[in-house]
Design a protein around this motif. Structure first.
Motif, PDB file in Angstrom:
ATOM      1  N   LYS A  55       0.869  -1.173   0.000  1.00  0.00           N
ATOM      2  CA  LYS A  55       0.000   0.000   0.000  1.00  0.00           C
ATOM      3  C   LYS A  55       0.904   1.221   0.000  1.00  0.00           C
ATOM      4  O   LYS A  55       1.887   1.267   0.745  1.00  0.00           O
ATOM      5  N   PHE A  56       0.579   2.214  -0.846  1.00  0.00           N
ATOM      6  CA  PHE A  56       1.432   3.399  -0.966  1.00  0.00           C
ATOM      7  C   PHE A  56       0.630   4.601  -1.439  1.00  0.00           C
ATOM      8  O   PHE A  56      -0.517   4.465  -1.861  1.00  0.00           O
ATOM      9  N   GLU A  57       1.254   5.776  -1.359  1.00  0.00           N
ATOM     10  CA  GLU A  57       0.722   7.002  -1.943  1.00  0.00           C
ATOM     11  C   GLU A  57       1.700   7.466  -3.008  1.00  0.00           C
ATOM     12  O   GLU A  57       2.909   7.272  -2.874  1.00  0.00           O
ATOM     13  N   ILE A  58       1.195   8.105  -4.030  1.00  0.00           N
ATOM     14  CA  ILE A  58       2.052   8.602  -5.106  1.00  0.00           C
ATOM     15  C   ILE A  58       2.724   9.901  -4.670  1.00  0.00           C
ATOM     16  O   ILE A  58       2.065  10.809  -4.182  1.00  0.00           O
ATOM     17  N   VAL A  59       4.046   9.969  -4.849  1.00  0.00           N
ATOM     18  CA  VAL A  59       4.808  11.182  -4.565  1.00  0.00           C
ATOM     19  C   VAL A  59       5.150  11.890  -5.878  1.00  0.00           C
ATOM     20  O   VAL A  59       5.020  13.104  -5.993  1.00  0.00           O
ATOM     21  N   GLU A  60       5.591  11.098  -6.871  1.00  0.00           N
ATOM     22  CA  GLU A  60       5.986  11.670  -8.156  1.00  0.00           C
ATOM     23  C   GLU A  60       5.563  10.732  -9.279  1.00  0.00           C
ATOM     24  O   GLU A  60       5.702   9.513  -9.165  1.00  0.00           O
ATOM     25  N   SER A  61       5.029  11.329 -10.357  1.00  0.00           N
ATOM     26  CA  SER A  61       4.598  10.522 -11.500  1.00  0.00           C
ATOM     27  C   SER A  61       4.642  11.366 -12.768  1.00  0.00           C
ATOM     28  O   SER A  61       4.834  12.576 -12.706  1.00  0.00           O
ATOM     29  N   HIS A  62       4.461  10.723 -13.890  1.00  0.00           N
ATOM     30  CA  HIS A  62       4.363  11.422 -15.164  1.00  0.00           C
ATOM     31  C   HIS A  62       3.320  10.719 -16.031  1.00  0.00           C
ATOM     32  O   HIS A  62       2.942   9.579 -15.769  1.00  0.00           O
ATOM     33  N   ILE A  63       2.854  11.424 -17.068  1.00  0.00           N
ATOM     34  CA  ILE A  63       1.803  10.914 -17.943  1.00  0.00           C
ATOM     35  C   ILE A  63       2.411  10.450 -19.258  1.00  0.00           C
ATOM     36  O   ILE A  63       3.195  11.173 -19.869  1.00  0.00           O
ATOM     37  N   GLU A  64       2.050   9.250 -19.682  1.00  0.00           N
ATOM     38  CA  GLU A  64       2.403   8.716 -20.996  1.00  0.00           C
ATOM     39  C   GLU A  64       1.106   8.283 -21.662  1.00  0.00           C
ATOM     40  O   GLU A  64       0.461   7.344 -21.194  1.00  0.00           O
ATOM     41  N   GLU A  65       0.732   8.965 -22.724  1.00  0.00           N
ATOM     42  CA  GLU A  65      -0.516   8.729 -23.445  1.00  0.00           C
ATOM     43  C   GLU A  65      -1.693   8.799 -22.488  1.00  0.00           C
ATOM     44  O   GLU A  65      -1.995   9.848 -21.965  1.00  0.00           O
ATOM     45  N   ASP A  66      -2.369   7.680 -22.207  1.00  0.00           N
ATOM     46  CA  ASP A  66      -3.541   7.699 -21.329  1.00  0.00           C
ATOM     47  C   ASP A  66      -3.269   6.997 -19.999  1.00  0.00           C
ATOM     48  O   ASP A  66      -4.184   6.520 -19.340  1.00  0.00           O
ATOM     49  N   LYS A  67      -1.984   6.960 -19.590  1.00  0.00           N
ATOM     50  CA  LYS A  67      -1.607   6.293 -18.337  1.00  0.00           C
ATOM     51  C   LYS A  67      -0.736   7.197 -17.480  1.00  0.00           C
ATOM     52  O   LYS A  67       0.091   7.940 -17.984  1.00  0.00           O
ATOM     53  N   GLU A  68      -0.939   7.097 -16.163  1.00  0.00           N
ATOM     54  CA  GLU A  68      -0.066   7.777 -15.209  1.00  0.00           C
ATOM     55  C   GLU A  68       0.978   6.754 -14.766  1.00  0.00           C
ATOM     56  O   GLU A  68       0.635   5.690 -14.252  1.00  0.00           O
ATOM     57  N   ILE A  69       2.240   7.065 -14.985  1.00  0.00           N
ATOM     58  CA  ILE A  69       3.342   6.181 -14.622  1.00  0.00           C
ATOM     59  C   ILE A  69       3.950   6.708 -13.328  1.00  0.00           C
ATOM     60  O   ILE A  69       4.396   7.853 -13.271  1.00  0.00           O
ATOM     61  N   VAL A  70       3.970   5.879 -12.293  1.00  0.00           N
ATOM     62  CA  VAL A  70       4.439   6.289 -10.973  1.00  0.00           C
ATOM     63  C   VAL A  70       5.949   6.062 -10.875  1.00  0.00           C
ATOM     64  O   VAL A  70       6.435   4.963 -11.147  1.00  0.00           O
ATOM     65  N   ASP A  71       6.674   7.112 -10.483  1.00  0.00           N
ATOM     66  CA  ASP A  71       8.122   7.026 -10.337  1.00  0.00           C
ATOM     67  C   ASP A  71       8.535   6.871  -8.877  1.00  0.00           C
ATOM     68  O   ASP A  71       9.433   6.104  -8.562  1.00  0.00           O
ATOM     69  N   GLU A  72       7.878   7.621  -7.995  1.00  0.00           N
ATOM     70  CA  GLU A  72       8.254   7.613  -6.583  1.00  0.00           C
ATOM     71  C   GLU A  72       6.998   7.498  -5.721  1.00  0.00           C
ATOM     72  O   GLU A  72       5.975   8.111  -6.017  1.00  0.00           O
ATOM     73  N   VAL A  73       7.102   6.704  -4.648  1.00  0.00           N
ATOM     74  CA  VAL A  73       5.958   6.463  -3.777  1.00  0.00           C
ATOM     75  C   VAL A  73       6.324   6.722  -2.316  1.00  0.00           C
ATOM     76  O   VAL A  73       7.488   6.699  -1.944  1.00  0.00           O
ATOM     77  N   ALA A  74       5.292   6.977  -1.520  1.00  0.00           N
ATOM     78  CA  ALA A  74       5.432   7.025  -0.065  1.00  0.00           C
ATOM     79  C   ALA A  74       4.881   5.693   0.434  1.00  0.00           C
ATOM     80  O   ALA A  74       3.668   5.485   0.469  1.00  0.00           O
ATOM     81  N   PHE A  75       5.774   4.790   0.780  1.00  0.00           N
ATOM     82  CA  PHE A  75       5.402   3.444   1.195  1.00  0.00           C
ATOM     83  C   PHE A  75       4.621   3.501   2.501  1.00  0.00           C
ATOM     84  O   PHE A  75       5.004   4.178   3.442  1.00  0.00           O
TER      85      PHE A  75
ATOM     86  N   VAL B 170      -8.973   7.768 -16.786  1.00  0.00           N
ATOM     87  CA  VAL B 170     -10.304   7.717 -17.374  1.00  0.00           C
ATOM     88  C   VAL B 170     -10.810   9.137 -17.514  1.00  0.00           C
ATOM     89  O   VAL B 170     -10.816   9.915 -16.555  1.00  0.00           O
ATOM     90  N   LYS B 171     -11.225   9.477 -18.720  1.00  0.00           N
ATOM     91  CA  LYS B 171     -11.733  10.819 -18.975  1.00  0.00           C
ATOM     92  C   LYS B 171     -13.212  10.865 -18.625  1.00  0.00           C
ATOM     93  O   LYS B 171     -14.000  10.055 -19.127  1.00  0.00           O
ATOM     94  N   TYR B 172     -13.584  11.783 -17.748  1.00  0.00           N
ATOM     95  CA  TYR B 172     -14.977  11.917 -17.347  1.00  0.00           C
ATOM     96  C   TYR B 172     -15.691  12.768 -18.384  1.00  0.00           C
ATOM     97  O   TYR B 172     -15.325  13.906 -18.647  1.00  0.00           O
TER      98      TYR B 172
END
Length: 81
Positions: A16-36, A72-74
């Motif tokens: 279980k974690f929270e996202i600290v840092e991420s980036h967007i590639e096309e329609d996905k969020e890619i997580v780079d760093e997490v708060a464990f 997901v686009k609302y």
């Protein structure tokens, strides 16, 4: 903490974690760093933890080489009342 470090410390485990840092590639969020937050012992407990997650918290298995979250686009609701 980098996702690679979490994978090394907890191989083949749900975490279980929270996202600290991420980036967007096309329609996905890619997580780079997490708060464990914590490791989870099995799939049944992982589902329980997933249901208790607050906004921005995720449960994911470290067997995956990277964390990808489908965006997901609302669109909204159209129609007459």
């Amino acid at each position: 903490m980098k996702w690679e470090d979490v994978r090394k410390q907890y191989p083949n485990t749900f975490v279980k974690f929270e996202i600290v840092e991420s980036h967007i590639e096309e329609d996905k969020e890619i997580v780079d760093e997490v708060a464990f937050i914590k490791p989870i012992k099995d799939g049944k407990e992982a589902m329980k933890e997933h249901l208790k997650c607050k906004t921005g918290q995720y449960v994911y298995n470290t067997v995956k080489s990277r964390v990808e979250i489908q965006l997901v686009k609302y669109i909204g609701i159209r129609g007459k009342m």
